[in-house]
Design an enzyme around this catalytic site. Structure first.
Site, PDB file in Angstrom:
ATOM      1  N   CYS A   1       0.862  -1.197   0.000  1.00 18.21           N
ATOM      2  CA  CYS A   1       0.000   0.000   0.000  1.00 18.21           C
ATOM      3  C   CYS A   1       0.894   1.241   0.000  1.00 18.21           C
ATOM      4  CB  CYS A   1      -0.884  -0.013   1.243  1.00 18.21           C
ATOM      5  SG  CYS A   1      -1.688   1.556   1.580  1.00 18.21           S
TER       6      CYS A   1
ATOM      7  N   CYS B   1      -3.797   7.308  -1.620  1.00 18.46           N
ATOM      8  CA  CYS B   1      -5.137   7.339  -2.228  1.00 18.46           C
ATOM      9  C   CYS B   1      -6.232   7.700  -1.224  1.00 18.46           C
ATOM     10  CB  CYS B   1      -5.469   5.997  -2.854  1.00 18.46           C
ATOM     11  SG  CYS B   1      -4.065   4.959  -3.159  1.00 18.46           S
TER      12      CYS B   1
ATOM     13  N   THR C   1      -4.158   5.558   7.485  1.00 15.59           N
ATOM     14  CA  THR C   1      -3.108   5.109   6.568  1.00 15.59           C
ATOM     15  C   THR C   1      -2.239   6.286   6.140  1.00 15.59           C
ATOM     16  OG1 THR C   1      -4.520   3.340   5.767  1.00 15.59           O
ATOM     17  CG2 THR C   1      -2.714   3.995   4.332  1.00 15.59           C
TER      18      THR C   1
ATOM     19  N   GLU D   1      -0.164   2.418   9.581  1.00 14.13           N
ATOM     20  CA  GLU D   1      -1.367   3.075  10.107  1.00 14.13           C
ATOM     21  C   GLU D   1      -1.102   3.673  11.487  1.00 14.13           C
ATOM     22  OE1 GLU D   1      -1.659   0.293   8.161  1.00 14.13           O
ATOM     23  OE2 GLU D   1      -2.763   1.384   6.617  1.00 14.13           O
TER      24      GLU D   1
ATOM     25  N   HIS E   1     -13.092   5.094  -2.682  1.00 16.89           N
ATOM     26  CA  HIS E   1     -11.970   4.286  -2.206  1.00 16.89           C
ATOM     27  C   HIS E   1     -12.163   2.805  -2.549  1.00 16.89           C
ATOM     28  CE1 HIS E   1      -8.126   4.340  -0.362  1.00 16.89           C
ATOM     29  NE2 HIS E   1      -8.431   3.401   0.502  1.00 16.89           N
TER      30      HIS E   1
ATOM     31  N   TYR F   1      -9.838  -0.675  -5.126  1.00 18.37           N
ATOM     32  CA  TYR F   1      -9.283  -1.925  -4.611  1.00 18.37           C
ATOM     33  C   TYR F   1      -9.009  -2.986  -5.679  1.00 18.37           C
ATOM     34  CZ  TYR F   1      -8.610  -1.190   0.310  1.00 18.37           C
ATOM     35  OH  TYR F   1      -8.076  -0.778   1.507  1.00 18.37           O
TER      36      TYR F   1
ATOM     37  N   CYS G   1      -5.137  -1.231  -6.853  1.00 16.69           N
ATOM     38  CA  CYS G   1      -3.907  -1.450  -6.065  1.00 16.69           C
ATOM     39  C   CYS G   1      -3.729  -2.923  -5.721  1.00 16.69           C
ATOM     40  CB  CYS G   1      -3.922  -0.583  -4.808  1.00 16.69           C
ATOM     41  SG  CYS G   1      -5.083  -1.083  -3.532  1.00 16.69           S
TER      42      CYS G   1
ATOM     43  N   GLU H   1      -5.802  -6.101   6.156  1.00 20.90           N
ATOM     44  CA  GLU H   1      -5.987  -4.862   5.398  1.00 20.90           C
ATOM     45  C   GLU H   1      -6.913  -5.093   4.211  1.00 20.90           C
ATOM     46  OE1 GLU H   1      -5.849  -1.475   3.143  1.00 20.90           O
ATOM     47  OE2 GLU H   1      -5.200  -3.396   2.358  1.00 20.90           O
TER      48      GLU H   1
HETATM   49 FE1  SF4 Z   1      -3.449   1.644   0.081  1.00 25.01          FE
HETATM   50 FE2  SF4 Z   1      -4.837   0.632  -1.967  1.00 25.01          FE
HETATM   51 FE3  SF4 Z   1      -6.061   2.237  -0.162  1.00 25.01          FE
HETATM   52 FE4  SF4 Z   1      -4.248   3.192  -1.920  1.00 25.01          FE
HETATM   53  S1  SF4 Z   1      -6.270   2.291  -2.393  1.00 25.01           S
HETATM   54  S2  SF4 Z   1      -4.396   3.671   0.273  1.00 25.01           S
HETATM   55  S3  SF4 Z   1      -2.791   1.523  -2.047  1.00 25.01           S
HETATM   56  S4  SF4 Z   1      -5.164   0.191   0.216  1.00 25.01           S
END
Ligand code: SF4
Length: 483
Positions: A98, A102, A189, A256, A291, A295, A298, A442
């Protein structure tokens, strides 16, 4: 736009107050527990300067016309939404973890749209304030951490009914020049290595919760802010070894923190919601959808790395041509591309909001994230299945390098003749760390728990419409509505 090095150097100037393992963090940039996460965030800066990736990682600001980081851009088309997903997959492939930036990006996007709608209905001026703030973020290319989840205390009680009112962040004082807030945000995060913190409410609110319906942004090092950095699986390995970390450069998951707001002052020009409780739920839903859209981006980047690592592990032990191994690798790819399809689909099916920005299809975005909560576990299970039990039993790097017993590790952990034992150990350690406890948790809870996605799926699914389709085809007369 900043380079990766400029981003890292800029963190040295911050006066962020942070604690980790019971000690004050004096220099976060050189702290071995935090540095890998800083490196991962730095990749979002560095890759923007790479000709191979700049088309994805940069965009044209709709405010200034300047070239900016995609992480500070408000999507102006479905093409922008698709590029957001592709950007995240590309960075995931390069970092295997991660990269944190984002959450703030999605916070900026969500607040942009909701401030516009508040102003339309209430005659406030939040949106103009926000645009000034956004321009500053775009121009200075700052990293913003999104802060949404409150500690929540007793989940059966609403914010205003908690025995301790600070369990949800709230306004404790309204002044002529700004507000004072108290409370905390959890699971934040990338907060510790961000320049700015963008706060949003965590749930829908009623009239009695007006003080909790608050959104604002502040620099991460203002007086009264305190970060407590969380532990992760295998984190003590960061202290004294490289190989055993698996991915020593970028770490596992995001890094985090619990962030505490001890009567923090926020000037009015940085306040984007204050008391408009009717919009708290809308802001949460918008942020969550943006968000969850990510997913299948990433995480598929990470899954690409994991598929590659698993194939390498199989090859290093001479089983990569076995039919059942190929079949399991195909299954891993199939699950990965299914996740990616969901993120691309919700982006392509996005629509324009009143503010002019584009919003992904919420049913598809939530479905994608719900799939992540299962598929990343299955991809990880297959990776562990193929790699074998040495994920759990490998001796340490110190044993491998030991002057007396190192030769035994070399000898007895050897796979095929032409691959060094250390390479085999390195790839197994990468798989171990990418499929371990914190990484899987996560995938489950990042961007909200599976139950949060189920609620959204139920809300968006239009079940009555589906029932009507069936009733019509079955030749059943629909009952007349009573007058
Ligand atoms: Fe992390 Fe993926 Fe969330 Fe971006 S979208 S903060 S890489 S978990």
């Amino acid at each position: 736009m900043k380079t990766g090095k400029e981003y890292i150097d800029s963190l040295r100037d911050l006066k962020t107050i942070a604690y980790y393992m019971g000690e004050r963090v004096d220099n976060m940039v050189e702290n071995p527990a935090i540095r890998p996460h800083i490196n991962a965030a730095a990749a979002t800066y560095e890759m923007a300067h790479d000709p191979l990736h700049e088309d994805l990682l940069t965009a044209t600001s709709h405010l200034t016309g300047e070239r900016i980081s995609r992480f500070t851009h408000i999507p102006q088309s479905t093409d922008d939404l698709v590029k957001k997903v592709k950007t995240l997959r590309a960075i995931g492939q390069n970092t295997g973890t991660c990269f944190q930036r984002c959450v703030g990006m999605d916070g900026l996007i969500a607040v942009n749209g909701v401030t516009y709608e508040i102003d339309q209905q209430k005659g406030t001026n939040y949106h103009q304030r926000f645009l000034e703030y956004l321009k500053m973020i775009q121009t200075e290319d700052l990293m913003v951490a999104g802060a949404m989840t409150d500690p929540k205390g007793d989940r059966s009680l609403s914010p205003s009914k908690q025995s301790d009112p600070d369990l949800y962040l709230h306004v404790v004082e309204r002044r002529r020049d700004g507000i004072v807030v108290r409370g905390a945000k959890a699971h934040m995060t990338g907060g510790i290595n961000s320049h700015e913190i963008l706060v949003m409410p965590t749930t829908g609110m009623g009239p009695e919760e007006a003080d909790y319906a608050v959104s604002f942004a502040i620099p991460a090092d203002v007086p009264g802010m305190l970060f407590v950095f969380g532990r992760q699986t295998n984190d003590t390995r960061k202290e004294d070894c490289q190989i055993d970390q698996g991915n020593a450069q970028f770490g596992i998951v995001g890094g985090e923190s619990l962030v505490i707001f001890n009567d923090v002052f926020v000037p009015w020009e940085r306040v984007f919601m204050c008391g408009e409780y009717e919009f708290a739920g809308l802001l949460v839903e918008r942020f969550a959808t943006y968000h969850r859209q990510n997913y299948g981006g990433c995480k598929t980047g990470l899954a690409d790395v994991l598929v590659g690592a698993t194939l390498a592990a199989a090859q290093y032990q001479g089983v990569d041509r076995a039919a059942h191994i190929r079949d399991k690798i195909v299954e891993m790819v199939h699950l990965t591309e299914t996740l990616y399809s969901g993120s691309i689909a919700c982006s392509e099916e996005g629509h324009k909001l009143a503010s002019g920005q584009y919003f992904p299809n919420p049913l598809l975005a939530n479905t994608t994230k719900l799939n992540v909560t299962r598929f990343m576990y299955e991809i990880s299970r297959l990776a562990q299945d193929i790699t074998g039990g040495l994920i759990a039993t490998l001796p340490s790097e110190k044993d491998l390098k030991h002057p007396e017993i190192g030769k035994y590790i070399e000898k007895y952990f050897k796979g095929i003749a032409d691959v060094p034992t250390e390479d085999r150990i390195r790839i197994v350690r990468l798989i171990e760390n990418m499929t371990g406890g914190t990484a899987l948790a996560e995938a489950m809870h990042g961007a909200g728990s599976p139950q949060a996605q189920r609620i959204m799926v139920l809300r968006q699914a239009n079940l009555e419409h589906k029932k009507r389709l069936a009733i019509k085809l079955a030749g059943i007369k629909e009952p007349k509505e009573s007058t």
